[in-house]
Design an enzyme around this catalytic site. Structure first.
Site, PDB file in Angstrom:
ATOM      1  CG  LEU A   6       6.487  26.536  -1.420  1.00 37.47           C
ATOM      2  CD1 LEU A   6       5.925  27.481  -2.461  1.00 37.47           C
ATOM      3  CD2 LEU A   6       5.802  26.261  -0.303  1.00 37.47           C
ATOM      4  CB  ALA A   8       3.078  20.104  -2.087  1.00 40.65           C
ATOM      5  N   GLY A   9       4.206  19.843  -5.315  1.00 32.49           N
ATOM      6  CA  GLY A   9       3.494  19.452  -6.845  1.00 32.49           C
ATOM      7  C   GLY A   9       4.160  18.356  -7.380  1.00 32.49           C
ATOM      8  N   GLY A  83      -2.883  26.054  -4.775  1.00 32.55           N
ATOM      9  CA  GLY A  83      -1.931  27.019  -5.164  1.00 32.55           C
ATOM     10  C   GLY A  83      -0.999  27.222  -4.048  1.00 32.55           C
ATOM     11  CB  THR A  84       2.215  29.343  -4.181  1.00 36.00           C
ATOM     12  OG1 THR A  84       1.563  30.597  -4.560  1.00 36.00           O
ATOM     13  CG2 THR A  84       2.845  28.688  -5.358  1.00 36.00           C
ATOM     14  N   GLY A 135       5.318  36.437 -13.361  1.00 28.93           N
ATOM     15  CA  GLY A 135       4.778  37.500 -12.677  1.00 28.93           C
ATOM     16  C   GLY A 135       5.797  38.939 -12.720  1.00 28.93           C
ATOM     17  CG  HIS A 308      26.890  -3.329 -25.761  1.00 33.13           C
ATOM     18  ND1 HIS A 308      28.020  -3.803 -25.195  1.00 33.13           N
ATOM     19  CD2 HIS A 308      25.956  -4.122 -25.164  1.00 33.13           C
ATOM     20  CE1 HIS A 308      27.659  -4.913 -24.097  1.00 33.13           C
ATOM     21  NE2 HIS A 308      26.523  -4.859 -24.444  1.00 33.13           N
TER      22      HIS A 308
END
Length: 393
Positions: A6, A8-9, A83-84, A135, A308
């Site tokens: 995953l 894509a976020g 969402g996932t 979670g 520098h």
């Protein structure tokens, strides 16, 4: 077995570093963050990688191409940001049989991912001191019993590490209802899986969710030095190199430079003369650390220039940043409390007693600039000569 990575976020909590490229393509040691997840999957024996892309996908497709480490690569564009579960559903037409899912912005150890693949259907779990922001997974009789998102009173210290092996049937369960957050989550797919088959918990030896700039710094702290010592570049006889240091071919280390590992100096980078670099530090491709500059425990991305008489400590500098002569970074509060950083409008503790600054791509600082601990400079930001910066810009 396919591995779905995953990636894509937009990585808004990582801003400004992710303003113009996906968070999974930020550098950790000698490769992007997503490559560490892909490497763990390949080491576990997967026969295809499917990257779910969305935000600035060309940076992933250019890096991974059509084949990565001998494994075919496919890409699936996430049509929405709901969402996932929606992310994995974008790759459903590639899935044939049991499949592995990994977050492209997390660090996992290879052996644990291999154990996960062998045990599938399975879930990677990790034990933490405070589980309330994760979670939380409860276990019973060697199987996953349930998972609860961010409970006020966690029933367990085991949390969901965001790496799964789902049965083939799970590809039909991806159109789950929206959660209370208005998203379709893989944890709901996991709940359906638990109802229909045993899911084996696999405790990971290593896991780091890289969501914010100081976690990117920690990822580099964990990975830099694992390649041991190798001096392939042009290293002056008058330089002193100590410990696990990699100087890649094409890098230059001039007279009087001291490098105390672990550190990696990437191809095209130039150090010195008389620079002091100490670990864990990554000097990116074509970056410059000039005369009498000290860089400590920091990440300088490709093309960053600190020419520098400057001090950079516990900081992350984006691509093509230009630091004016004499700039100093503060990395410690007077009260020695953990440094705090603004993340999406909220002051968040880094949990680190020492943390410096985060500087976005192409920012430029005037000579003798002073940056306070926890300050962020946005992409293309500038400072005036002699300015002391105590708030983000």
């Amino acid at each position: 077995m396919q591995a779905v990575v995953l990636a894509a976020g937009r990585g808004t909590r990582m801003r400004p570093l992710s303003a113009e490229r996906p968070k999974p393509m930020l550098p950790v040691d000698d490769r992007p963050l997503a490559a560490h997840a892909a490497d763990a999957a390949v080491s576990a024996g997967v026969d295809e990688l499917v990257f779910v892309v969305g935000y600035e996908p060309e940076t992933l497709t250019e890096y991974f191409g059509e084949t990565y480490r001998g494994v075919p690569v496919e890409y699936a564009e996430q049509a929405s940001t709901d969402g996932t579960a929606d992310a994995v559903a974008s790759a459903a037409h590639h899935i044939d049989g049991q499949f592995l899912v990994l977050n492209g912005d997390s660090i996992y150890d290879d052996d644990s991912v291999a154990d996960l693949v062998e045990a599938g259907p399975s879930l990677g779990v990790y034990e933490v001191d405070d589980a309330s922001n994760y979670g939380v997974v409860t276990l019973a009789d060697g199987a996953v019993e349930s998972i609860v998102e961010k409970p006020d009173d966690p029933p367990s210290s085991h949390v969901n590490a965001g790496v799964y092996v789902f049965p083939a049937a799970a590809s039909d369960w991806l159109s789950v209802p929206e959660s209370e957050r208005g998203e379709r989550e893989l944890t709901d797919v996991l709940a359906t899986t638990i109802e229909r088959t045993d899911v084996t918990p696999v405790e990971l030896d290593e896991w780091l969710d890289v969501g914010r700039p100081w976690e990117l710094l920690e990822a580099n702290e964990r990975r830099i030095g694992r390649s041991g010592r190798r001096l392939d570049g042009d290293v002056s006889d008058d330089a002193r190199i100590e410990g696990d240091v990699v100087v890649e071919a094409g890098a230059t280390v001039a007279d009087g430079v001291v490098i105390e590992g672990p550190a990696r100096i990437r191809s095209g980078a130039t150090l010195g003369p008389n620079a002091y670099v100490r670990g864990s530090t990554l000097i990116g491709r074509d970056a410059t650390v000039g005369h009498a500059v000290e860089v400590k425990n920091s990440l300088l991305m490709a093309g960053a220039s600190v020419e520098h008489l400057s001090y950079i400590g516990d900081s992350v500098l984006g691509r093509d940043v230009n630091v004016g002569a004499g700039m100093t970074v503060a990395n410690l509060r007077h009260d020695e409390e953990p440094v705090r950083v603004d993340v999406k409008g909220e002051s968040v503790s880094t949990g680190r007693r020492k943390f410096g600054v985060v500087v976005g791509d192409r920012a430029k600082t005037g000579i003798d600039t002073n940056l306070n601990a926890g300050v962020k400079l946005s992409t293309g930001a500038t400072t005036a000569p002699g300015e002391t910066v105590v708030t983000d810009r």
